[in-house]
Design an enzyme around this catalytic site. Structure first.
Site, PDB file in Angstrom:
ATOM      1  N   ASP A  67      31.323  40.357  31.190  1.00 35.75           N
ATOM      2  CA  ASP A  67      32.648  40.277  31.628  1.00 35.75           C
ATOM      3  C   ASP A  67      33.117  38.816  32.601  1.00 35.75           C
ATOM      4  OD1 ASP A  67      31.127  40.802  33.759  1.00 35.75           O
ATOM      5  OD2 ASP A  67      31.784  42.897  34.175  1.00 35.75           O
ATOM      6  N   ASN A 136      30.360  53.468  41.426  1.00 29.89           N
ATOM      7  CA  ASN A 136      31.352  54.452  40.817  1.00 29.89           C
ATOM      8  C   ASN A 136      31.038  54.787  39.271  1.00 29.89           C
ATOM      9  OD1 ASN A 136      32.163  52.221  39.532  1.00 29.89           O
ATOM     10  ND2 ASN A 136      34.412  52.181  40.093  1.00 29.89           N
ATOM     11  N   HIS A 138      30.577  52.460  36.726  1.00 28.09           N
ATOM     12  CA  HIS A 138      31.236  51.635  35.684  1.00 28.09           C
ATOM     13  C   HIS A 138      29.735  50.760  35.312  1.00 28.09           C
ATOM     14  CE1 HIS A 138      31.984  48.157  38.776  1.00 28.09           C
ATOM     15  NE2 HIS A 138      30.553  47.979  38.557  1.00 28.09           N
ATOM     16  N   GLU A 143      35.805  50.844  34.052  1.00 32.08           N
ATOM     17  CA  GLU A 143      35.893  51.573  35.265  1.00 32.08           C
ATOM     18  C   GLU A 143      36.168  53.222  34.895  1.00 32.08           C
ATOM     19  OE1 GLU A 143      35.171  50.136  37.850  1.00 32.08           O
ATOM     20  OE2 GLU A 143      36.170  48.634  38.634  1.00 32.08           O
TER      21      GLU A 143
HETATM   22  P1  PGA Z   1      25.701  44.909  41.814  1.00 29.37           P
HETATM   23  O1  PGA Z   1      26.611  45.286  40.640  1.00 29.37           O
HETATM   24  O2  PGA Z   1      24.728  44.490  40.913  1.00 29.37           O
HETATM   25  O3  PGA Z   1      26.033  43.668  42.382  1.00 29.37           O
HETATM   26  O4  PGA Z   1      25.600  46.088  42.665  1.00 29.37           O
HETATM   27  C1  PGA Z   1      26.289  46.081  39.604  1.00 29.37           C
HETATM   28  C2  PGA Z   1      27.558  46.608  38.674  1.00 29.37           C
HETATM   29  O5  PGA Z   1      28.626  46.555  39.458  1.00 29.37           O
HETATM   30  O6  PGA Z   1      27.450  46.569  37.463  1.00 29.37           O
END
Ligand code: PGA
Length: 255
Positions: A67, A136, A138, A143
């Site tokens: 992304d 959450n 994702h 999302e």
């Molecule tokens: P993070 O993000 O490694 O910064 O916790 C993981 C994600 O949101 O997929």
């Protein structure tokens, strides 16, 4: 799903790097799906160390990141292009024209998303996809309530995601509202998936991903439908798993 519980966060990141390095040794021309975020920093540091030790090379490989934020040019300090250069591409022997991210500042973001999806297909899809998970649930920026059949597209970020990522910006308000992200169906086409989660903040999402129902409400739960997923956890991220004893019995110490 293969669930590996590895003790500490550093051991877990090293285990993820080992799987990537092993794939590169087995299939040097593999197409890697790469992720960003705090969790991946330790994986890339471990991969750079393995590369320097002569354990793996990237010269024949190709990569597609999950992304990119809409509106951020590749040289923007908070872009994922910049993150990848800083944490991996600048330190290993990837050919620059074989690393790909969506272009965040493309004039037509949805057209860019379509182009990116087509480029992944043209490359024969992802061989090994690295993933983190949001608190959450994702994966990528898919999302909660993202279609489980989704392809690369523009998504609006959840407020919780913007708050979680504010640490990489001056504040939550500076985090873009939109991102271009591979879809869930794009991710599920990968031949192999390696998901890494560390820390207590991820424990609930991890339990929902592995042991909850397959539901768009927890996008990572879609991975239950994939044939070859390895989930690598530290003790804290494994803290809410009902069948933890079972996973530890099958793979003691995450091996
Ligand atoms: P993070 O993000 O490694 O910064 O916790 C993981 C994600 O949101 O997929």
């Amino acid at each position: 799903m293969k669930v590996l519980i590895c003790g500490g966060a550093e051991t877990a990141a090293g285990r993820a790097a080992d799987l990537v390095a092993a794939r590169l040794r087995r299939a040097p021309a593999t197409t890697l799906g790469l992720a960003t975020g705090g969790t991946m920093e330790a994986v890339y540091a471990a991969l750079i160390a393995r590369h320097r030790a002569g354990d793996c090379g990237f010269a024949a490989a190709r990569s597609f990141n999950l992304d990119e934020y809409v509106g951020l040019a590749p040289d923007h300090p908070c872009s994922y292009w910049r993150y990848m250069r800083e944490h991996l591409f600048g330190h290993v022997d990837f050919a620059p024209d074989r690393t790909h991210l969506p272009q965040g500042d493309a004039p037509d973001p949805q057209a860019e998303a379509d182009r990116y999806e087509a480029a992944i297909r043209a490359a024969g899809d992802i061989g090994l996809q690295l993933l983190g998970i949001g608190a959450n649930g994702h994966i990528g920026f898919n999302e909660p309530t993202s279609s489980l059949a989704s392809l690369t597209r523009v998504k609006t970020l959840a407020r919780a995601t913007r708050a979680a990522n504010a640490r990489f910006f001056s504040g939550s308000e500076d985090v873009p509202r939109l991102a271009i992200t591979m879809g869930i169906a794009t991710i599920l086409r990968a031949e192999e998936v390696v998901l890494l989660a560390v820390g207590e903040a991820k424990a609930e999402a991890v339990a929902r991903m592995i042991e909850g129902p397959v539901s768009a409400f927890c996008p990572a739960s879609a991975l239950q439908t994939h044939r070859r997923v390895t989930v690598i956890l530290d003790d804290a991220a494994a803290g809410q798993l009902a069948l933890r004893d079972y996973y530890e019995d099958i793979h003691p110490g995450g091996m």
